[in-house]
Design an enzyme around this catalytic site. Structure first.
Site, short mmCIF file in Angstrom:
data_model
loop_
_atom_site.label_atom_id
_atom_site.label_comp_id
_atom_site.label_asym_id
_atom_site.label_seq_id
_atom_site.Cartn_x
_atom_site.Cartn_y
_atom_site.Cartn_z
N ARG A 291 0.83 -1.21 0.00
CA ARG A 291 0.00 0.00 0.00
C ARG A 291 0.87 1.27 0.00
O ARG A 291 0.57 2.25 0.68
CB ARG A 291 -0.96 0.01 1.20
CG ARG A 291 -1.87 -1.21 1.25
CD ARG A 291 -2.79 -1.30 0.03
NE ARG A 291 -3.63 -2.49 0.10
CZ ARG A 291 -3.37 -3.65 -0.52
NH1 ARG A 291 -2.26 -3.76 -1.25
NH2 ARG A 291 -4.18 -4.67 -0.43
N SER B 217 -11.09 -1.65 2.39
CA SER B 217 -10.46 -2.08 3.64
C SER B 217 -10.03 -0.85 4.43
O SER B 217 -9.31 0.01 3.92
CB SER B 217 -9.25 -2.96 3.37
OG SER B 217 -9.63 -4.15 2.73
N GLU C 250 -5.72 2.49 6.56
CA GLU C 250 -5.32 2.45 5.15
C GLU C 250 -5.89 3.65 4.42
O GLU C 250 -5.33 4.13 3.44
CB GLU C 250 -5.81 1.14 4.51
CG GLU C 250 -5.37 0.94 3.08
CD GLU C 250 -5.73 -0.43 2.57
OE1 GLU C 250 -6.33 -0.51 1.48
OE2 GLU C 250 -5.41 -1.44 3.25
#
Length: 299
Positions: free
Chosen positions: A174, A224, A294
């Protein structure tokens, strides 16, 4: 901002004033942006970057808003949105695709399938744009953008064109070099492999079926919510702490998948952040594990 609007008119760039950012995020949350610009070319992006820098106007770039939470008070800045105005896909050769950063990943997946190219199936159903996918090295079902992406073109902070490729993109979990360098991704280059179209479609259909079965796609969210902590799965930890269905205002930990915080109805940015803090504190206290969001938060 008056000068900015005049400038956008001059370069024939579409724009909006006091635009609700809730229209431009998959969370459907966020106050108004002072000015939103919709460039349709690299030249317009370059001109906007140069103008805002010279006039000390804050500039933020947004793609499909699929990993973004905007503050309730909005954004006192020029928000440059790379969407359908700045989209397009083409074949470079038999196994190479180029896509402008505003192109939705799902459209690139379909384009790859139509041309008998495999390797991008994992991204089918990810609700982001190519630029956003490259920026955060999006991934799912064992695949990541770094597996297929070998080059990104960009506009730097001075408004000049450039590119990064290979290891220089610093693609990790990420993360990419674009988190740190301030450049605006304008296009991505993907190296795929020829394969049987029926097999490609089977994989795409399987991944989409899994998403629909396990993820709360019927509610607005940013996907998410937390990064995967080393050695654990965030959703499993949250479920083990009996936080499924936990609500703060209009924000809720999904009962379908504990790794998703959803907008159950009229949720505010504060609702989401307060709920995420409650979840993080609970996991730390009961499991001794730190969770990191995230989702990017901006104001």
């Amino acid at each position: 901002m008056t000068e900015l609007i005049d400038f956008l008119k001059k370069i024939k760039c579409d724009y909006a004033v006091d635009e609700p950012m809730s229209k431009h995020t998959t969370f459907k949350i966020g106050g108004n942006a002072k000015v939103v610009a919709y460039p349709s070319s690299e030249e317009q992006i370059s001109q906007i970057v140069k103008f805002t820098k010279e006039n000390e106007i804050r500039l933020l770039t947004v793609g499909n808003g699929s990993n973004l939470l905007v503050a309730d008070e909005g954004i006192d800045a020029c928000v440059m949105i790379l969407d359908d105005h700045f989209a397009g896909i083409k074949l470079i050769d038999d196994e190479t695709i180029f896509a402008l950063s505003g192109t939705l990943l799902i459209k690139v997946c379909r384009f790859a399938y139509e041309n008998g190219l495999s390797g991008l199936e994992f991204a089918y159903g990810i609700p982001g744009s190519c630029g956003g996918g490259a920026f955060m090295n999006a991934g799912a079902y064992g695949g990541e953008m770094k597996d297929v992406m070998f080059r990104c073109s960009h506009i730097d902070q001075n408004g000049d064109r450039g590119f990064l490729e290979g290891d220089d993109m610093r693609l990790g979990y990420r993360h990419s070099a674009y988190y740190d360098n301030g450049c605006i991704i304008t296009g991505v280059y993907l190296k795929l492999k020829k394969a049987d179209k029926a097999e490609i479609k089977s994989k795409m259909d399987d991944f989409m079926s899994r998403r629909r079965e396990k993820q709360p796609l019927e509610y607005p969210s940013a996907g998410s919510t937390f990064k995967r902590p080393e050695g654990y799965f965030a959703g499993t930890l949250i479920e083990e702490c009996n936080l499924k269905g936990k609500r703060v205002g209009g924000a809720e930990v999904s009962e379908k998948h504990a790794g998703f915080v959803i907008n159950k109805g009229n949720a505010t940015c504060k609702d989401v952040l307060d709920l995420c803090e409650l979840v993080s504190n609970t996991i730390k206290k009961e499991k001794g594990v730190s969770l990191e969001m995230e989702i990017r938060v901006t104001k």
